[in-house]
Design a protein around this motif. Structure first.
Motif, PDB file in Angstrom:
ATOM      1  N   ASN A   1     -17.651 -17.012 -50.973  1.00  0.00           N
ATOM      2  CA  ASN A   1     -17.373 -18.344 -50.442  1.00  0.00           C
ATOM      3  C   ASN A   1     -16.277 -18.401 -49.754  1.00  0.00           C
ATOM      4  O   ASN A   1     -15.385 -17.408 -49.457  1.00  0.00           O
ATOM      5  N   GLY A   2     -15.863 -19.572 -48.977  1.00  0.00           N
ATOM      6  CA  GLY A   2     -14.740 -19.507 -48.217  1.00  0.00           C
ATOM      7  C   GLY A   2     -13.489 -19.100 -48.599  1.00  0.00           C
ATOM      8  O   GLY A   2     -12.538 -18.516 -47.916  1.00  0.00           O
ATOM      9  N   SER A   3     -13.195 -19.356 -49.781  1.00  0.00           N
ATOM     10  CA  SER A   3     -12.086 -19.001 -50.633  1.00  0.00           C
ATOM     11  C   SER A   3     -11.978 -17.584 -50.930  1.00  0.00           C
ATOM     12  O   SER A   3     -10.733 -17.104 -51.077  1.00  0.00           O
ATOM     13  N   ASP A   4     -12.993 -16.654 -50.646  1.00  0.00           N
ATOM     14  CA  ASP A   4     -13.128 -15.523 -50.823  1.00  0.00           C
ATOM     15  C   ASP A   4     -12.680 -14.452 -49.311  1.00  0.00           C
ATOM     16  O   ASP A   4     -12.429 -13.390 -49.408  1.00  0.00           O
ATOM     17  N   VAL A   5     -12.623 -15.361 -48.562  1.00  0.00           N
ATOM     18  CA  VAL A   5     -12.220 -14.644 -47.041  1.00  0.00           C
ATOM     19  C   VAL A   5     -10.915 -14.998 -46.389  1.00  0.00           C
ATOM     20  O   VAL A   5     -10.503 -16.070 -46.736  1.00  0.00           O
ATOM     21  N   GLU A   6     -10.188 -14.130 -46.185  1.00  0.00           N
ATOM     22  CA  GLU A   6      -8.666 -14.349 -45.623  1.00  0.00           C
ATOM     23  C   GLU A   6      -9.073 -13.706 -44.094  1.00  0.00           C
ATOM     24  O   GLU A   6      -9.473 -12.736 -43.941  1.00  0.00           O
ATOM     25  N   GLU A   7      -8.343 -14.614 -43.136  1.00  0.00           N
ATOM     26  CA  GLU A   7      -8.105 -14.319 -41.844  1.00  0.00           C
ATOM     27  C   GLU A   7      -6.974 -13.340 -41.495  1.00  0.00           C
ATOM     28  O   GLU A   7      -5.694 -13.911 -41.849  1.00  0.00           O
ATOM     29  N   LYS A   8      -6.983 -12.348 -40.895  1.00  0.00           N
ATOM     30  CA  LYS A   8      -5.811 -11.650 -40.429  1.00  0.00           C
ATOM     31  C   LYS A   8      -6.011 -11.183 -38.848  1.00  0.00           C
ATOM     32  O   LYS A   8      -7.151 -10.952 -38.537  1.00  0.00           O
ATOM     33  N   TRP A   9      -4.824 -10.897 -38.304  1.00  0.00           N
ATOM     34  CA  TRP A   9      -5.008 -10.355 -37.098  1.00  0.00           C
ATOM     35  C   TRP A   9      -4.181  -8.971 -36.966  1.00  0.00           C
ATOM     36  O   TRP A   9      -3.332  -8.787 -37.834  1.00  0.00           O
ATOM     37  N   VAL A  10      -4.656  -7.948 -36.426  1.00  0.00           N
ATOM     38  CA  VAL A  10      -4.232  -6.535 -36.164  1.00  0.00           C
ATOM     39  C   VAL A  10      -2.936  -6.595 -35.070  1.00  0.00           C
ATOM     40  O   VAL A  10      -2.659  -7.676 -34.331  1.00  0.00           O
ATOM     41  N   THR A  11      -2.000  -5.758 -35.279  1.00  0.00           N
ATOM     42  CA  THR A  11      -0.738  -5.839 -34.740  1.00  0.00           C
ATOM     43  C   THR A  11      -1.266  -5.343 -33.088  1.00  0.00           C
ATOM     44  O   THR A  11      -2.085  -4.798 -32.812  1.00  0.00           O
ATOM     45  N   ASP A  12      -0.179  -5.861 -32.372  1.00  0.00           N
ATOM     46  CA  ASP A  12      -0.569  -5.687 -30.756  1.00  0.00           C
ATOM     47  C   ASP A  12      -0.714  -3.882 -30.404  1.00  0.00           C
ATOM     48  O   ASP A  12      -1.316  -3.541 -29.812  1.00  0.00           O
ATOM     49  N   ASP A  13       0.368  -3.206 -31.273  1.00  0.00           N
ATOM     50  CA  ASP A  13       0.542  -1.951 -31.181  1.00  0.00           C
ATOM     51  C   ASP A  13      -0.647  -1.016 -31.510  1.00  0.00           C
ATOM     52  O   ASP A  13      -1.370  -0.264 -31.073  1.00  0.00           O
ATOM     53  N   TYR A  14      -1.251  -1.569 -32.608  1.00  0.00           N
ATOM     54  CA  TYR A  14      -2.568  -1.027 -33.215  1.00  0.00           C
ATOM     55  C   TYR A  14      -3.708  -1.187 -32.314  1.00  0.00           C
ATOM     56  O   TYR A  14      -4.548  -0.410 -32.114  1.00  0.00           O
ATOM     57  N   TYR A  15      -3.761  -2.406 -31.452  1.00  0.00           N
ATOM     58  CA  TYR A  15      -4.825  -2.654 -30.589  1.00  0.00           C
ATOM     59  C   TYR A  15      -4.948  -1.830 -29.491  1.00  0.00           C
ATOM     60  O   TYR A  15      -5.883  -1.206 -29.253  1.00  0.00           O
ATOM     61  N   ASP A  16      -3.648  -1.596 -28.938  1.00  0.00           N
ATOM     62  CA  ASP A  16      -3.297  -0.707 -27.782  1.00  0.00           C
ATOM     63  C   ASP A  16      -3.689   0.671 -28.103  1.00  0.00           C
ATOM     64  O   ASP A  16      -4.124   1.359 -27.272  1.00  0.00           O
ATOM     65  N   ARG A  17      -2.965   0.872 -29.460  1.00  0.00           N
ATOM     66  CA  ARG A  17      -3.256   2.588 -29.493  1.00  0.00           C
ATOM     67  C   ARG A  17      -4.581   3.057 -30.454  1.00  0.00           C
ATOM     68  O   ARG A  17      -4.950   4.100 -29.975  1.00  0.00           O
TER      69      ARG A  17
END
Length: 78
Positions: free
Chosen positions: A42-58
């Motif tokens: 359900n919605g409370s089981d899902v957490e939203e996160k972003w990757v670091t810029d460095d990880y995206y680039d690398r």
């Protein structure tokens, strides 16, 4: 069961219990609901996160895909 919806500029992935379950340029609301239903989340089981810029680039811009294990993804701190 715990899920993390990981976002990275134009790429998204859904990790369930630390394993990559789905990825693509966008997870639509319909796809999100289907993933949750299929995995009994359900919605409370899902957490939203972003990757670091460095990880995206690398990593993401080089390989074009998330690794299978969430522990290998560098996430931004809240």
């Amino acid at each position: 069961m715990k899920a993390v919806w990981v976002k990275a500029d134009d790429w998204q992935g859904m990790f369930i219990d630390g394993n990559l379950a789905y990825e693509g340029h966008e997870i639509s609301f319909r796809e999100f609901k289907e993933i949750c239903k299929r995995n009994k989340l359900n919605g409370s089981d899902v957490e939203e996160k972003w990757v670091t810029d460095d990880y995206y680039d690398r990593y993401l811009s080089r390989y074009g895909s998330f690794p299978n294990d969430l522990s290998e993804v560098e996430l931004q701190e809240n």
